[in-house]
Enzyme design. Structure first.
Site, PDB file in Angstrom:
ATOM      1  N   GLN A 144     -99.524  40.376  51.554  1.00  0.00           N
ATOM      2  CA  GLN A 144     -98.278  40.157  52.294  1.00  0.00           C
ATOM      3  C   GLN A 144     -97.911  38.690  52.212  1.00  0.00           C
ATOM      4  O   GLN A 144     -98.712  37.820  52.573  1.00  0.00           O
ATOM      5  CB  GLN A 144     -98.464  40.549  53.765  1.00  0.00           C
ATOM      6  CG  GLN A 144     -97.195  40.462  54.606  1.00  0.00           C
ATOM      7  CD  GLN A 144     -96.371  41.751  54.581  1.00  0.00           C
ATOM      8  OE1 GLN A 144     -96.817  42.766  54.032  1.00  0.00           O
ATOM      9  NE2 GLN A 144     -95.204  41.727  55.182  1.00  0.00           N
TER      10      GLN A 144
ATOM     11  N   GLU B 291    -101.578  37.314  53.123  1.00  0.00           N
ATOM     12  CA  GLU B 291    -102.539  38.210  53.786  1.00  0.00           C
ATOM     13  C   GLU B 291    -102.916  39.354  52.833  1.00  0.00           C
ATOM     14  O   GLU B 291    -102.109  40.259  52.578  1.00  0.00           O
ATOM     15  CB  GLU B 291    -101.929  38.790  55.062  1.00  0.00           C
ATOM     16  CG  GLU B 291    -101.424  37.751  56.055  1.00  0.00           C
ATOM     17  CD  GLU B 291    -100.266  38.262  56.875  1.00  0.00           C
ATOM     18  OE1 GLU B 291    -100.462  39.284  57.581  1.00  0.00           O
ATOM     19  OE2 GLU B 291     -99.184  37.673  56.812  1.00  0.00           O
TER      20      GLU B 291
ATOM     21  N   HIS C 142    -100.535  44.989  63.574  1.00  0.00           N
ATOM     22  CA  HIS C 142    -101.725  44.126  63.582  1.00  0.00           C
ATOM     23  C   HIS C 142    -102.726  44.493  64.675  1.00  0.00           C
ATOM     24  O   HIS C 142    -103.303  43.616  65.332  1.00  0.00           O
ATOM     25  CB  HIS C 142    -101.316  42.668  63.749  1.00  0.00           C
ATOM     26  CG  HIS C 142    -100.636  42.073  62.565  1.00  0.00           C
ATOM     27  ND1 HIS C 142    -100.743  42.555  61.287  1.00  0.00           N
ATOM     28  CD2 HIS C 142     -99.805  41.000  62.481  1.00  0.00           C
ATOM     29  CE1 HIS C 142    -100.028  41.832  60.460  1.00  0.00           C
ATOM     30  NE2 HIS C 142     -99.440  40.864  61.143  1.00  0.00           N
TER      31      HIS C 142
ATOM     32  N   ASP D  46     -91.275  38.375  53.809  1.00  0.00           N
ATOM     33  CA  ASP D  46     -92.189  39.093  54.698  1.00  0.00           C
ATOM     34  C   ASP D  46     -92.429  40.447  54.048  1.00  0.00           C
ATOM     35  O   ASP D  46     -92.053  41.496  54.583  1.00  0.00           O
ATOM     36  CB  ASP D  46     -91.561  39.251  56.082  1.00  0.00           C
ATOM     37  CG  ASP D  46     -92.572  39.748  57.111  1.00  0.00           C
ATOM     38  OD1 ASP D  46     -92.189  39.889  58.289  1.00  0.00           O
ATOM     39  OD2 ASP D  46     -93.749  39.976  56.740  1.00  0.00           O
TER      40      ASP D  46
ATOM     41  N   HIS E 126    -105.124  36.243  58.797  1.00  0.00           N
ATOM     42  CA  HIS E 126    -103.727  35.828  58.899  1.00  0.00           C
ATOM     43  C   HIS E 126    -103.600  34.297  58.913  1.00  0.00           C
ATOM     44  O   HIS E 126    -102.950  33.718  59.786  1.00  0.00           O
ATOM     45  CB  HIS E 126    -103.132  36.399  60.189  1.00  0.00           C
ATOM     46  CG  HIS E 126    -101.650  36.612  60.143  1.00  0.00           C
ATOM     47  ND1 HIS E 126    -100.757  35.656  59.751  1.00  0.00           N
ATOM     48  CD2 HIS E 126    -100.903  37.695  60.459  1.00  0.00           C
ATOM     49  CE1 HIS E 126     -99.539  36.117  59.821  1.00  0.00           C
ATOM     50  NE2 HIS E 126     -99.588  37.362  60.258  1.00  0.00           N
TER      51      HIS E 126
HETATM   52  C1  G6D Z   1     -93.728  39.351  61.993  1.00  0.00           C
HETATM   53  O1  G6D Z   1     -93.223  40.823  60.190  1.00  0.00           O
HETATM   54  C2  G6D Z   1     -93.975  39.672  60.550  1.00  0.00           C
HETATM   55  C3  G6D Z   1     -95.428  39.919  60.302  1.00  0.00           C
HETATM   56  O2  G6D Z   1     -95.632  40.121  58.904  1.00  0.00           O
HETATM   57  C4  G6D Z   1     -96.228  38.719  60.776  1.00  0.00           C
HETATM   58  O3  G6D Z   1     -97.599  38.981  60.626  1.00  0.00           O
HETATM   59  C5  G6D Z   1     -95.916  38.447  62.250  1.00  0.00           C
HETATM   60  O4  G6D Z   1     -94.537  38.259  62.437  1.00  0.00           O
HETATM   61  C6  G6D Z   1     -96.612  37.173  62.714  1.00  0.00           C
HETATM   62  O5  G6D Z   1     -93.963  40.477  62.771  1.00  0.00           O
END
Ligand code: G6D
Length: 334
Positions: free
Chosen positions: A274, A299, A97, A239, A168
């Site tokens: 996602q 997402e 991210h 996830d 997000h």
């Molecule tokens: C974890 O794997 C998840 C991600 O997809 C998410 O965006 C993040 O937590 C907040 O890393």
């Protein structure tokens, strides 16, 4: 319809309030270009904080614009035009991210651009978080009288770079954030990108029809989440990156909460979404207390780790080309 600056916090975070003719309200703030409130028929459907300053604290990207690259980049590096670009490792051995201080932690410049639209601008300088190119990013939030919050992304760089942006947002359509598991969910995708034990995709695409990951037929998020499924155990819940089926006219996903009667359709031009079921929420205190799996995220995005997987659609943004994308969250009561 109106869009106006309604608050400036003690450190200068601005809040812009958008209201349509039906009384639907969206509030966005300049810190991370985040959605701080989204009220449909009296119910605030996103997590967050009453005081914008709260978003500066510990929270997993609450309702923020994510970039320069949303999701993961394996080994925290990629090669472009024969040159390797090492990135910050903020997720084990990988980059997540946008790195140590991604777009979610930047102050964006806001401009009211319509009677119910505000544009957020940020310039990510050449070398920021290890990425090449000065990237000028614009994210425009609009609220229409169909009760849709539309997010339009634009970005242009002066050098070849990579770019994949998303929002997000953490949703719960019930009016409380007790659990997300009672939402009925549809994701119009027969496949996901497979992941390794660090949640990194390497190119394998798997069919998930008839498995715990299948949401092509509406089902409660909680129905199969505890199944003895290898991928579910890897993700500690959902996830996963879902690859949309071909029909781009339909929403990529739809969520529905029987308690409130609210449905949310997610429309986008992005190839993937996602699904994240708040598997790391651990009681962060905001407008409410946000515990384990109390919210869900959808997402919209490009392919994760695409800069390292030649078989995935490219995430390269050539110098002078424009990255353009939209996502709309449309709310209704069926
Ligand atoms: C974890 O794997 C998840 C991600 O997809 C998410 O965006 C993040 O937590 C907040 O890393």
């Amino acid at each position: 319809m109106k869009c106006e600056l309604t608050e400036i916090s003690k450190t200068g975070i601005q809040t812009y309030r958008l209201e349509n003719d039906n009384g639907m309200v969206a509030e966005v703030i300049t810190y991370g270009a985040r959605i701080s409130k989204l009220v449909y028929q009296g119910i605030d459907v996103v997590a967050g904080f009453d005081d914008p300053e709260g978003f500066r604290g510990d929270n997993p990207y609450f309702n923020a614009v994510i970039g320069r690259f949303a999701n993961r980049i394996g080994n925290a590096s990629f090669t472009l035009n024969g040159k390797e670009y090492p990135l910050y490792k903020n997720d084990g051995n990988n980059h997540l991210h946008g790195g140590k201080e991604g777009f979610d932690r930047k102050i964006w410049k806001a401009t009211v651009v319509g009677n119910c639209s505000v544009r957020m601008d940020y310039v990510s300088c050449d070398g920021e978080e290890g990425y090449p190119g000065n990237l000028c990013v614009s994210v425009t939030y609009s609220l229409d009288n169909e009760d849709a919050l539309c997010i339009r992304y634009r970005a242009v760089s002066d050098k070849d770079t990579v770019c994949s942006l998303t929002n997000h947002a953490y949703f719960n359509l019930s009016g409380t954030f007790d659990t997300a598991l009672h939402h009925e969910l549809t994701i119009r995708a027969d496949q996901v990108t497979a992941i390794d034990n660090e949640l990194i995709p390497h190119g394998e695409i798997v069919d998930i029809k008839g498995t715990a990951l299948d949401f092509t037929i509406p089902k409660l998020i909680g129905k199969d989440i505890q199944n003895d499924d290898t991928l579910l155990k890897l993700g500690n819940g959902y996830d996963f990156n879902y690859i949309r089926n071909n029909d781009t006219e339909e929403p990529i996903a739809t969520a529905f909460c029987a308690d409130s009667g609210i449905a949310m359709d997610v429309y986008t031009d992005r190839p993937c979404v996602q699904l994240f079921t708040g598997n790391f929420l651990d009681g962060v205190r905001g407008k409410q207390v946000y515990g384990f799996r109390s919210a869900f995220c959808l997402e919209t995005q490009g392919y994760p780790n695409a800069c390292n997987v030649p078989s995935f659609p490219s995430c390269v943004l050539r110098a002078g080309e424009e990255f353009r994308s939209y996502t709309a969250y449309l709310f209704r009561k069926p």
